[in-house]
Write a protein that holds these residues in place. Structure first.
Motif, PDB file in Angstrom:
ATOM      1  N   SER A 553       0.718  -1.068   0.017  1.00 29.91           N
ATOM      2  CA  SER A 553       0.054  -0.032   0.126  1.00 29.91           C
ATOM      3  C   SER A 553       0.825   1.205   0.002  1.00 29.91           C
ATOM      4  CB  SER A 553      -0.730  -0.077   1.130  1.00 29.91           C
ATOM      5  OG  SER A 553      -1.821  -1.008   1.324  1.00 29.91           O
ATOM      6  N   ILE A 554       0.335   2.411  -0.388  1.00 29.99           N
ATOM      7  CA  ILE A 554       1.192   3.640  -0.623  1.00 29.99           C
ATOM      8  C   ILE A 554       0.114   4.507   0.236  1.00 29.99           C
ATOM      9  CG2 ILE A 554       2.004   5.492  -2.021  1.00 29.99           C
ATOM     10  CD1 ILE A 554       3.410   2.829  -2.125  1.00 29.99           C
ATOM     11  N   MET A 573       5.429  15.106  -6.096  1.00 33.70           N
ATOM     12  CA  MET A 573       6.389  14.272  -6.077  1.00 33.70           C
ATOM     13  C   MET A 573       5.969  12.725  -5.951  1.00 33.70           C
ATOM     14  SD  MET A 573       9.467  14.109  -5.358  1.00 33.70           S
ATOM     15  CE  MET A 573       9.997  15.526  -4.894  1.00 33.70           C
ATOM     16  N   LEU A 574       4.775  12.451  -5.583  1.00 28.84           N
ATOM     17  CA  LEU A 574       4.066  11.132  -5.461  1.00 28.84           C
ATOM     18  C   LEU A 574       4.336  10.708  -7.164  1.00 28.84           C
ATOM     19  CD1 LEU A 574       2.857   9.108  -3.896  1.00 28.84           C
ATOM     20  CD2 LEU A 574       0.748   9.941  -4.572  1.00 28.84           C
ATOM     21  N   PRO A 579       4.426   7.105 -10.963  1.00 30.63           N
ATOM     22  CA  PRO A 579       3.244   7.585 -11.386  1.00 30.63           C
ATOM     23  C   PRO A 579       2.190   6.812 -11.362  1.00 30.63           C
ATOM     24  CG  PRO A 579       4.516   7.267 -13.166  1.00 30.63           C
ATOM     25  CD  PRO A 579       5.500   7.062 -12.175  1.00 30.63           C
ATOM     26  N   THR A 580       2.292   5.370 -11.214  1.00 28.98           N
ATOM     27  CA  THR A 580       1.450   4.187 -10.955  1.00 28.98           C
ATOM     28  C   THR A 580       0.677   4.142  -9.722  1.00 28.98           C
ATOM     29  OG1 THR A 580       2.817   2.565 -10.710  1.00 28.98           O
ATOM     30  CG2 THR A 580       2.399   3.045 -13.045  1.00 28.98           C
ATOM     31  N   TRP A 581       1.170   4.729  -8.645  1.00 30.61           N
ATOM     32  CA  TRP A 581       0.946   4.541  -7.275  1.00 30.61           C
ATOM     33  C   TRP A 581      -0.788   5.253  -7.162  1.00 30.61           C
ATOM     34  CZ3 TRP A 581       5.722   6.048  -4.184  1.00 30.61           C
ATOM     35  CH2 TRP A 581       6.680   5.033  -4.254  1.00 30.61           C
ATOM     36  N   SER A 789      10.177  20.965 -14.645  1.00 36.63           N
ATOM     37  CA  SER A 789      10.193  19.590 -14.033  1.00 36.63           C
ATOM     38  C   SER A 789       9.648  18.693 -14.924  1.00 36.63           C
ATOM     39  CB  SER A 789       9.016  19.822 -12.865  1.00 36.63           C
ATOM     40  OG  SER A 789       7.824  20.398 -13.482  1.00 36.63           O
ATOM     41  N   VAL A 790      10.116  17.323 -14.960  1.00 36.47           N
ATOM     42  CA  VAL A 790       9.861  16.465 -15.853  1.00 36.47           C
ATOM     43  C   VAL A 790       9.586  15.214 -15.009  1.00 36.47           C
ATOM     44  CG1 VAL A 790      10.892  14.953 -17.673  1.00 36.47           C
ATOM     45  CG2 VAL A 790      11.609  17.170 -17.326  1.00 36.47           C
ATOM     46  N   SER A 791       8.231  14.681 -15.264  1.00 33.89           N
ATOM     47  CA  SER A 791       7.708  13.734 -14.263  1.00 33.89           C
ATOM     48  C   SER A 791       8.501  12.322 -15.061  1.00 33.89           C
ATOM     49  CB  SER A 791       6.295  13.546 -14.324  1.00 33.89           C
ATOM     50  OG  SER A 791       6.028  13.109 -15.874  1.00 33.89           O
ATOM     51  N   SER A 792       8.405  11.444 -14.095  1.00 27.78           N
ATOM     52  CA  SER A 792       9.048  10.164 -14.333  1.00 27.78           C
ATOM     53  C   SER A 792       8.696   9.482 -15.269  1.00 27.78           C
ATOM     54  CB  SER A 792       8.946   9.190 -13.157  1.00 27.78           C
ATOM     55  OG  SER A 792       7.906   9.009 -12.665  1.00 27.78           O
ATOM     56  N   ASN A 793       7.454  10.064 -16.035  1.00 25.58           N
ATOM     57  CA  ASN A 793       6.663   9.095 -17.106  1.00 25.58           C
ATOM     58  C   ASN A 793       7.223   9.812 -18.423  1.00 25.58           C
ATOM     59  OD1 ASN A 793       5.354  11.221 -16.954  1.00 25.58           O
ATOM     60  ND2 ASN A 793       3.402  10.272 -16.781  1.00 25.58           N
TER      61      ASN A 793
END
Length: 927
Positions: A553-554, A573-574, A579-581, A789-793
């Motif tokens: 769980s998150i 930040m999450l 990004p799948t959380w 800012s660049v998201s992880s996806n």
């Protein structure tokens, strides 16, 4: 209180700046008009109040009472009493200094740059003139390298010597005579006095001549100079001065001053703060300096007696007039005073005089004065363009591993990293290097990080700024250039893995299958961090938001004292971490049992609001270390063998620190190494003519400064250390000065530079500009710039360029803080470091130190393009340089490599016929 205070002092200290009063012969205190500030008459006594607005907290007041050599005892006593009354009017929250003509403190002299030249006679307020001033030939001595003490000496050949600098002021010409043993800095400061005399006594029309000790009489100026002394004759050799030989361990004796104004020695040999009682006054005799400490519960009468008995002691014992007297109220102890006491508490206590200050504020308001304190410094601007090129290497054993772009923002606490940041400056690229040392990193990795950073920086030959940063002590700028940082526990380096294996320590290196707790912090989406902390409940804090990863769980945990900005950063930040959380949002106080079970059970944690600490104004210090290079080499060896204590013993007698008050850009003398102490970070400034040539030596001197802690303020040994070189000062350094870039690029030593300015022959060094970043007038995000800012996806989230706000520190007569002045940030499109999509180009991992150096220097510039190494410019290169003009490959070589390959300079090459150029290029596989 008002009955005991002279009405002429009403409203004093309500506004920043200097206020001066003179004791007239009628024994009354009269204000001195600002037009006459800095002109002191030897027949009078004066009271001087300096009020400075600080970046945070209340205004700072310093009181000096100045005693002319011809002032009588009654006038001097009255000045002392009035200074104490003024202190009382300001809530007993000042530090008072006794100044004697010719022996003034450097702090006092710093108010009146370039100098104070006392005038014979007395001051008269009725006529508003200075009586007794008349022109005459005079001979003056000048002492001091940052503030100059000017003293008139008998106009005689016997007054000259080889150690000092002299000024001979005649009707038509002012001569500067430099003793052969005088320092370059003293000669330069004396030139400022010459300029002052020329403008103020001669209306700027007289001639100026410089005469060197031992210079041949054949020079017309030299001959004219000696003619005033009846002709040339050798100056006798200086005799050694006994006064210069002072003990390293000063005499210390603490006395309690009784109500009957008697001195009772305190028997304890070791001084500690507990000896000072709040309802008593004490005298600390340090030999060359005497302090009078007054408890906050003592009356004005008791304080006057204490000051009087101290001055009587000086007269009765025939003590030297060079003995300085400083008067302190409890809670306002200076760093020098505190340094004499054992283990003086490092924690800054609440000001003991706040109640008195509140009464003073009420008095000012009643009298119609609007007294405002400067607001807390909320300016979080980085002062440089934060959309440049970023490279990150991880220390991996003895090698460096270049981190791929998508992973650059992920650091591990068990590793060390080198960060190279290249950003657009004023017409050229600027370079900034960080050595980031993880909290759990191995000592060998830390040493290698510093060594590699210096090697890369030296190879770039661009005088970059170097910074040593330890995890949890990162400056704002570090986070600003990364924009987003995630710091994981554990490490990836070989040495870290070997260490935990040898010691049988559990490997906590992050992976998504383990339980992990992240604290989310930051000030904006362009400056936010997630820090992995111990997954226990006591790591929580009501002022923050957290992400808890349990494997199944998150959770997102929102502290009751967190802000809406914190909540927005939590969501951003999450997505960056994963990004799948799909998180379960929990507010403080409504946590389910599974949440606490994941943290090992519920325990107490901080629930109070974290208050922003008061940031002190920056302070400037000179550093002197006898044979500095040798000291630093020994230090480096001792660190390697783990003998830091031995280094401390070795350098204790050689390392000296001295503060420069009311500093300005002119105090950055090219022969010096200086420390700008900003408290949360320090800047080591290296003059181009100093004896410190290695930036690694400068970092070590910065570490020694932190250990010395001259302000006795508890500086952390982990405070970030910036190393800045003369002529390449970045905006985040120059913002503390009224900066004139032309002064920073002059030829010669400090004396030669001042002489060129004085004679109107100011010359600037040639500015070696790198590849220019062309400005754009469009207020939009330009292509080719690093996304904010660049998201992880892979989705980029752009944001408009914000206005940079620069705080200017007024360095004129009074060092004050002004309100931030907004300046428009320029946009720099067309960066050659980025591909057409706007993201940084990925580069191959560096297989060797030599390759790393090439990569680090790969963004240097020639006249019109980027610099590349020869191996990447060859037609048959295995790693060809992209985005270049293939018809002019040779133009991308640096000057040194071009001469090595072609055997000539570029200018000579391009003067050849085109066919010969092509033939040479073919032979080198560049055509």
């Amino acid at each position: 209180m008002s009955k005991e205070i002279d009405s002429v002092l009403d409203g004093a200290g309500a506004k920043p700046g200097l206020e001066i009063w003179c004791v007239e012969k009628q024994l009354r205190l009269v204000p001195v008009p600002k037009s006459l500030h800095g002109k002191f008459y030897s027949g009078n006594a004066y009271v001087v109040l300096s009020t400075v607005l600080q970046r945070g907290g209340p205004p700072q007041h310093d009181i000096h009472y100045w005693l002319g050599k011809d002032a009588d005892e009654v006038e001097s006593t009255l000045a002392s009493d009035k200074a104490l009354e003024l202190d009382s009017a300001l809530g007993s929250c000042t530090v008072q200094y006794r100044e004697v003509q010719g022996q003034e403190t450097e702090k006092f002299l710093s108010y009146f740059k370039p100098c104070v030249i006392p005038i014979e006679g007395v001051f008269s307020s009725e006529s508003g003139q200075l009586n007794g001033e008349s022109y005459k030939i005079s001979l003056l001595t000048c002492k001091g390298e940052h503030v100059v003490s000017v003293k008139e000496v008998p106009f005689s050949r016997s007054s000259l010597n080889h150690n000092d600098v002299f000024i001979l002021d005649t009707a038509s010409k002012v001569f500067l005579f430099s003793g052969c043993n005088s320092s370059t800095q003293e000669r330069a400061k004396a030139l400022e006095v010459v300029q002052y005399i020329k403008e103020n006594k001669h209306g700027g029309t007289c001639e100026v001549a410089t005469v060197e000790d031992g210079k041949l009489v054949g020079d017309p100026d030299v001959g004219e100079f000696w003619s005033f002394f009846g002709g040339y004759a050798p100056i006798p050799k200086d005799l050694p001065s006994c006064a210069e030989k002072q003990s390293d361990s000063p005499f210390l004796q603490l006395f309690w001053i009784t109500a009957q104004a008697k001195l009772c020695p305190c028997e304890d040999s070791s001084l500690n703060k507990e000896m000072l009682e709040t309802n008593k006054c004490y005298m600390l005799d340090c030999g060359a300096e005497i302090f009078v400490w007054m408890g906050r519960n003592t009356s004005i009468t008791e304080r006057k007696k204490s000051i009087s008995v101290t001055e009587d002691l000086l007269r009765n014992q025939g003590r030297s007039m060079t003995t300085h007297l400083t008067f302190l109220t409890q809670g306002l102890e200076t760093s020098i005073f505190r340094s004499y006491f054992k283990n003086w508490p490092q924690v800054v206590e609440p000001k003991l005089y706040e109640e008195g200050r509140g009464k003073v504020a009420a008095i000012f308001k009643h009298q119609g004065y609007d007294v405002k304190e400067l607001p807390d410094d909320e300016d979080c601007q980085p002062y440089i363009n934060c959309r440049g090129k970023l490279k990150v290497w991880r220390i991996n054993g003895e090698h460096l591993t270049l981190i791929p772009d998508p992973e650059q923002t992920k650091l591990f606490s068990g590793d060390c990293y080198i960060v190279q940041y290249t950003y657009p400056g004023s017409g050229r690229d600027e370079h900034l290097f960080y050595a980031w040392l993880g909290r759990d990193s191995v000592p060998d990795d830390r040493a290698d990080a510093i060594s590699h950073m210096n090697a890369i920086a030296d190879s770039s030959k661009k005088d970059p700024v170097l910074v040593q940063v330890i995890q949890d002590k990162e400056p704002l700028l570090f986070f600003s250039i990364f924009q987003t940082v995630i710091i994981f526990k554990g490490g990836l380096s070989k040495r870290y893995k070997n260490l935990i294996a040898e010691k049988g320590i559990l490997d906590e290196t992050y992976d998504e299958q383990k339980t992990a707790l992240f604290r989310v912090q930051g000030i904006s989406p362009e400056n936010m961090q997630a820090i992995q902390v111990n997954q226990v409940s006591k790591s929580l804090n009501s002022s923050y938001c957290y992400i808890l990863q349990t494997g199944t769980s998150i959770f997102t945990w929102i502290g009751n004292l967190s802000s809406t900005v914190d909540h927005a950063l939590l969501d951003r930040m999450l997505e960056l971490i994963n990004p799948t959380w799909q998180p379960i949002s929990v507010r403080e106080g409504s946590e389910p049992d599974i949440f606490w079970n994941a943290l090992g059970g519920k325990t107490e944690y901080p629930r109070q609001k974290e208050l922003k600490q008061h940031v002190e104004d920056p302070r400037l210090f000179t550093l002197t270390c006898a044979d500095g290079a040798n000291c630093c080499q020994i230090f480096f060896l001792m660190v390697v063998i783990g003998s830091y204590a031995a280094w401390s013993d070795f350098v204790a007698g050689n390392f000296k620190v001295k503060e420069i008050y009311n500093f300005a850009q002119d105090d950055l003398t090219t022969e010096d190494v200086l420390i700008l102490n900003c408290h949360e970070e320090i800047h080591v400034w290296i003059g181009s003519h100093s004896n410190i040539k290695s930036k690694q030596q400068a970092i070590l001197l910065g570490m020694k400064f932190l250990q010395t802690d001259p302000l006795v303020e508890g500086l952390s040994s982990e405070t970030p250390i910036y190393v800045v070189t003369e002529g390449r000062e970045p905006p985040f350094f120059t913002r503390f000065f009224e900066w004139d870039s032309s002064k920073a690029n002059m030829h010669g030593n400090s004396f030669e530079r001042k002489l060129a300015i004085l004679k109107g022959k100011k010359q600037n060094l040639e500015v070696h500009t790198g590849k220019s970043w062309k400005g754009s007038s469009k207020e939009s995000t330009p292509d080719g710039l690093r996304s904010k800012s660049v998201s992880s996806n892979g989705r980029s989230s752009s944001s408009p360029v914000t206005s940079a706000s620069v705080t200017h520190f007024n360095s004129s007569t009074n060092f004050q803080i002004s309100t931030p002045t907004p300046t428009a940030r320029k946009l720099f499109p067309g960066s050659p470091f980025h591909d057409s999509a706007g993201s940084p180009k990925a580069e191959a991992e560096s297989p060797s130190q030599a390759a790393v150096l090439d990569q680090a220097d790969g963004n240097d510039a020639s006249e019109s393009s980027v610099i590349y190494p020869y191996e990447r410019l060859k037609v048959n290169s295995s790693d060809p340089a992209m985005d270049i003009d293939v018809t002019k490959r040779e133009g991308y070589l640096c000057d040194e490599e071009f001469r090595e390959k072609f055997g000539m300079r570029k200018k000579t090459f391009y003067g050849l016929p085109k066919w010969r150029q092509d033939k040479l290029k073919k032979s080198l596989h560049l055509f």
